[in-house]
Scaffold this motif. Structure first.
Motif, short mmCIF file in Angstrom:
data_model
loop_
_atom_site.label_atom_id
_atom_site.label_comp_id
_atom_site.label_asym_id
_atom_site.label_seq_id
_atom_site.Cartn_x
_atom_site.Cartn_y
_atom_site.Cartn_z
N UNK A 10 71.66 15.42 46.11
CA UNK A 10 70.76 15.85 47.07
C UNK A 10 70.16 14.52 47.87
N UNK A 11 69.91 13.54 47.31
CA UNK A 11 69.44 12.42 48.03
C UNK A 11 70.46 11.80 49.01
N UNK A 156 56.77 26.83 53.68
CA UNK A 156 57.09 26.83 52.23
C UNK A 156 55.76 27.68 51.76
N UNK A 160 56.76 30.62 49.15
CA UNK A 160 55.96 31.05 48.00
C UNK A 160 55.29 32.25 47.97
N UNK B 51 64.82 22.11 42.93
CA UNK B 51 64.29 21.67 44.40
C UNK B 51 65.33 20.72 45.19
N UNK B 54 64.17 20.83 48.96
CA UNK B 54 63.11 19.90 49.05
C UNK B 54 63.92 18.39 49.43
N UNK B 55 64.41 18.16 48.25
CA UNK B 55 64.87 16.80 48.22
C UNK B 55 65.66 16.37 49.43
N UNK B 177 54.39 9.75 50.35
CA UNK B 177 54.39 11.11 49.95
C UNK B 177 55.76 11.71 49.45
N UNK B 182 59.22 13.94 45.14
CA UNK B 182 60.35 14.01 44.26
C UNK B 182 60.02 13.90 42.87
#
Lengths: 171, 212
Positions: A10-11, A156, A160, B51, B54-55, B177, B182
């Motif tokens: 994912x990074x 978000x 949620x 997640x 989000x990542x 942040x 993470x």
């Protein structure tokens, strides 16, 4: 069945997506976006039904000109590219498959209805906020625009808040 | 260079549209490789299980943010020359809540639904139908909804201006942040999956004992 390639880390995927966004800023001064394309599709349908009404509408009137189709717009072309790029990637990875994605407990019929209803809410919400996860959150987030960060946290929060009620669709 | 390429070179509409297609190719490719062609991957973030969303998002934002910061610093691309989004506080808040609800109910957002559609996902096609319908409904009611879209209009406001910081400090804080987020979501994932794994195993045991 062919074996599917794994997804990217994912990074790494985020880094590539960020570089695509940066390239867009450098090349055209615009970021990314998607909800605008669906707004344009709806606007073209409304224009086909009643040109005068559509051209006078404050939300979509500016799309129409006598010289150029309203669909000949940067965000529509960006989505055309995204469709081709996404299809190429899915095919190359052996991931193309016609299927309905849902959680193990959801019925097909509930998932159909939820997909349409969710689309209506997302389309409507993107109109209120003038953009979606791409056009507001990603683009404005990288620009450090205050409204875009409010939007991102709000997305978000909204998701949620509803997740518990929607749990039978997904888990 | 003192602005985006298309302005400096005064590109024609056609050339600019071609560039948009090329940027789109990269956009779609990156989203698909990230795993965003599957609604089940997208929604698992809202159940604390994965997640990935989000990542990917925060990494992309931080990457482009740092890039923009240095391009501005080196006067290659002044930030004032690109289309900075105006802030409409209440519109962003209300629109975000409605959009977020649509995201979890529908399973997609607009960009990912394009990638889902071309990956063969039926739910993405239905979601897209909903997106067009939702936009049309807003347009039909625009006379009454215009105020909502303009609510809390503040013009161009950047985070560091609102917080009275330098842009460099803000870039640093946002990156920090993201790194903190993470680390936090990694802990949440491990906790949720350990508990979920245990309860799923217990449920499986129940099935076995019921069968016995």
């Amino acid at each position: 069945m062919k074996t599917e390639k794994p997804f990217w880390n994912p990074y790494a995927a985020g880094l590539v997506l960020g570089l695509v966004l940066l390239a867009s800023f450098v090349l055209t001064g615009r970021g990314l976006g998607a909800s605008g394309t669906f707004k344009h599709l709806g606007a073209a349908a409304l224009h086909a039904a009643d040109p005068t009404w559509a051209e006078d509408n404050g939300n979509i009137g500016s799309f129409f000109s006598p010289t150029r189709s309203s669909l000949n717009d940067w965000i529509v072309w960006l989505s055309v590219g995204a469709a081709v790029g996404g299809a190429a990637s899915a095919l190359a990875a052996g991931r193309f498959r016609v299927e309905l994605l849902k959680g193990p407990r959801a019925s097909r019929e509930h998932r159909w209805i939820a997909a349409v209803a969710g689309g209506v809410l997302a389309g409507f919400g993107a109109q209120i906020a003038r953009g979606c996860t791409s056009g507001q959150a990603l683009t404005g987030g990288a620009q450090l625009a205050l409204g875009s960060w409010v939007f991102m946290f709000s997305v978000f929060a909204g998701a949620y808040a509803v997740a518990w009620f929607a749990r039978r669709l997904w888990i | 260079m003192d602005g985006p390429l298309s302005q400096v070179l005064k590109l024609s509409h056609g050339s600019e549209m071609l560039i948009s297609v090329l940027v789109g190719l990269g956009f779609g490719w990156a989203l698909e490789r990230a795993g965003f062609g599957r609604s089940t991957n997208l929604t698992s973030v809202f159940y604390g299980r994965d997640f990935r969303v989000l990542r990917v998002m925060f990494t992309a934002i931080v990457t482009a943010m740092i890039g923009l910061y240095f391009l501005d610093l080196l006067r290659i691309l002044p930030v004032s020359s690109i289309g900075i989004l105006d802030t409409h506080l209440w519109a962003a808040l209300v629109g975000g809540l409605v959009f977020g609800a649509g995201f979890i109910v529908g399973g997609w957002c607009p960009g990912t639904s394009i990638v889902g559609l071309v990956s063969g996902k039926v739910d993405a096609a239905l979601f897209i139908g909903g997106l067009v319908l939702g936009s049309v409904l807003f347009t039909l009611g625009f006379g009454d909804l215009r105020g909502l879209q303009d609510a809390g209009a503040r013009g161009r406001v950047l985070l560091h201006e609102a917080l009275h910081l330098s842009s460099g400090s803000m870039v640093f804080l946002v990156a920090l942040f993201a790194i903190g987020a993470f680390a936090a979501v990694g802990r949440i994932e491990r906790a949720v999956n350990a508990r979920g794994g245990a309860s799923r195993a217990a449920a499986a045991d129940d099935d076995v004992s019921a069968a016995a």
